[in-house]
Design an enzyme around this catalytic site. Structure first.
Site, mmCIF file in Angstrom:
data_model
loop_
_atom_site.group_PDB
_atom_site.id
_atom_site.type_symbol
_atom_site.label_atom_id
_atom_site.label_comp_id
_atom_site.label_asym_id
_atom_site.label_seq_id
_atom_site.Cartn_x
_atom_site.Cartn_y
_atom_site.Cartn_z
ATOM 1 C CD GLU A 1 -7.486 7.001 2.895
ATOM 2 O OE1 GLU A 1 -7.630 8.084 2.315
ATOM 3 O OE2 GLU A 1 -6.876 6.877 3.966
ATOM 4 C CB VAL B 1 -0.913 -0.005 1.252
ATOM 5 C CG1 VAL B 1 -1.445 1.386 1.558
ATOM 6 C CG2 VAL B 1 -2.076 -0.973 1.061
ATOM 7 C CG PHE B 2 2.405 5.116 -2.547
ATOM 8 C CD1 PHE B 2 3.742 5.232 -2.182
ATOM 9 C CD2 PHE B 2 1.756 6.245 -3.042
ATOM 10 C CE1 PHE B 2 4.416 6.449 -2.301
ATOM 11 C CE2 PHE B 2 2.422 7.463 -3.176
ATOM 12 C CZ PHE B 2 3.751 7.556 -2.808
ATOM 13 N N GLY B 3 1.173 5.100 0.778
ATOM 14 C CA GLY B 3 0.537 6.201 1.509
ATOM 15 C C GLY B 3 1.275 7.501 1.242
ATOM 16 C CE1 TYR B 4 -2.479 9.120 -1.902
ATOM 17 C CE2 TYR B 4 -2.624 11.414 -1.251
ATOM 18 C CZ TYR B 4 -3.215 10.264 -1.745
ATOM 19 O OH TYR B 4 -4.552 10.264 -2.059
ATOM 20 N N GLY B 5 -0.443 10.630 2.487
ATOM 21 C CA GLY B 5 -1.073 11.615 3.380
ATOM 22 C C GLY B 5 -1.126 11.068 4.787
ATOM 23 C CB SER B 6 -3.890 10.652 7.207
ATOM 24 O OG SER B 6 -4.742 9.761 6.534
HETATM 25 C C1 SIN Z 1 -3.051 8.646 1.977
HETATM 26 O O1 SIN Z 1 -2.663 8.975 3.082
HETATM 27 O O2 SIN Z 1 -2.350 7.908 1.267
HETATM 28 C C2 SIN Z 1 -4.369 9.070 1.419
HETATM 29 C C3 SIN Z 1 -4.861 10.377 1.881
HETATM 30 C C4 SIN Z 1 -5.149 10.438 3.344
HETATM 31 O O3 SIN Z 1 -5.790 9.529 3.888
HETATM 32 O O4 SIN Z 1 -4.762 11.405 3.992
#
Ligand code: SIN
Length: 217
Positions: free
Chosen positions: A122, A43-48
């Site tokens: 999400e 899983v790639f996460g970029y935010g929270s």
């Molecule tokens: C993420 O973190 O990858 C998606 C955006 C979020 O949930 O902040």
């Protein structure tokens, strides 16, 4: 010579060995190391998901996704804002030549339940998407990420950084203040030594707004 050629060689039996493996000890196949194991779920996460993944994982690596950049273009009605006063949360906007650095998590198998839980987390415009990311190990893996794309009902186009900062500074929702979301992301990126000028600029603007308010009030 490709990266794989530099790091791996094949022995007489067709086994893939590390180039530095003098003892010819049998190693994992090349594809395990450089393209990820078949059946692995990343899983790639970029935010929270970077600062609050909220799930167990078997591996975690900084990862790069080409062709996208973080963008606070997504209105948040149920998380960092309300239906009447939505906040802004980050999504990925396609951008030629850009790259987004985030974190890739390898999930324990079976991952089905966890992915379903992430589908629920999400929501509000985000959709499960497959992307190709490069891990800090050099491996290229297919990863699942959640992107709220331009055109979804919560997408907010053409907002200036000042406008976004103004919203993030004051909005809040069931999960907390919008500025906490931004500052947690800023702090997590800093810890990982990921530089993102967009996030830094936004954080500076939000802090300035708060500072002004506190000192005027
Ligand atoms: C993420 O973190 O990858 C998606 C955006 C979020 O949930 O902040």
């Amino acid at each position: 010579m490709g990266l794989s050629d530099a790091l791996w060689r094949t022995d007489g039996c067709g086994n893939t060995l590390a180039a530095t493996d003098e003892n010819n000890v049998c190693m994992k196949p090349e594809s395990d190391k450089l393209t990820g194991r078949v059946g692995e779920v990343w899983v790639f996460g970029y935010g929270s998901l970077i600062w609050r993944p909220g799930f167990e994982y078997d591996d975690k690596q900084v990862a790069v996704l080409a062709g996208y950049q973080r963008s606070f273009s997504q209105a948040s009605h149920d998380h960092r804002g309300t239906a009447e006063a939505p906040g802004r949360v980050v999504t990925l906007a396609p951008s030629t030549g850009a790259q987004c650095k985030g974190v890739a998590f390898r999930l324990p198998a079976p991952a089905t339940e966890l992915l379903s839980a992430l589908d629920i987390r999400e929501q509000d415009g985000y959709e499960r998407t497959h992307v190709e990311v490069i891990l800090s190990s050099g491996a290229s893996v297919s990863a699942i990420t959640w992107i709220a794309s331009r055109g979804n009902p919560s997408w907010r186009d053409h907002e200036s950084l000042d406008d976004i900062a103004q919203l993030i500074a004051y909005r809040k929702g069931p999960s907390g203040t919008n500025r906490e979301y931004l500052f947690e992301l800023e702090g997590a990126l800093e810890k990982l030594e990921i530089r993102d000028e967009y996030i830094n600029d936004l954080s500076v603007l939000v802090r300035a707004l708060r500072y002004r308010e506190i000192n005027q009030g």
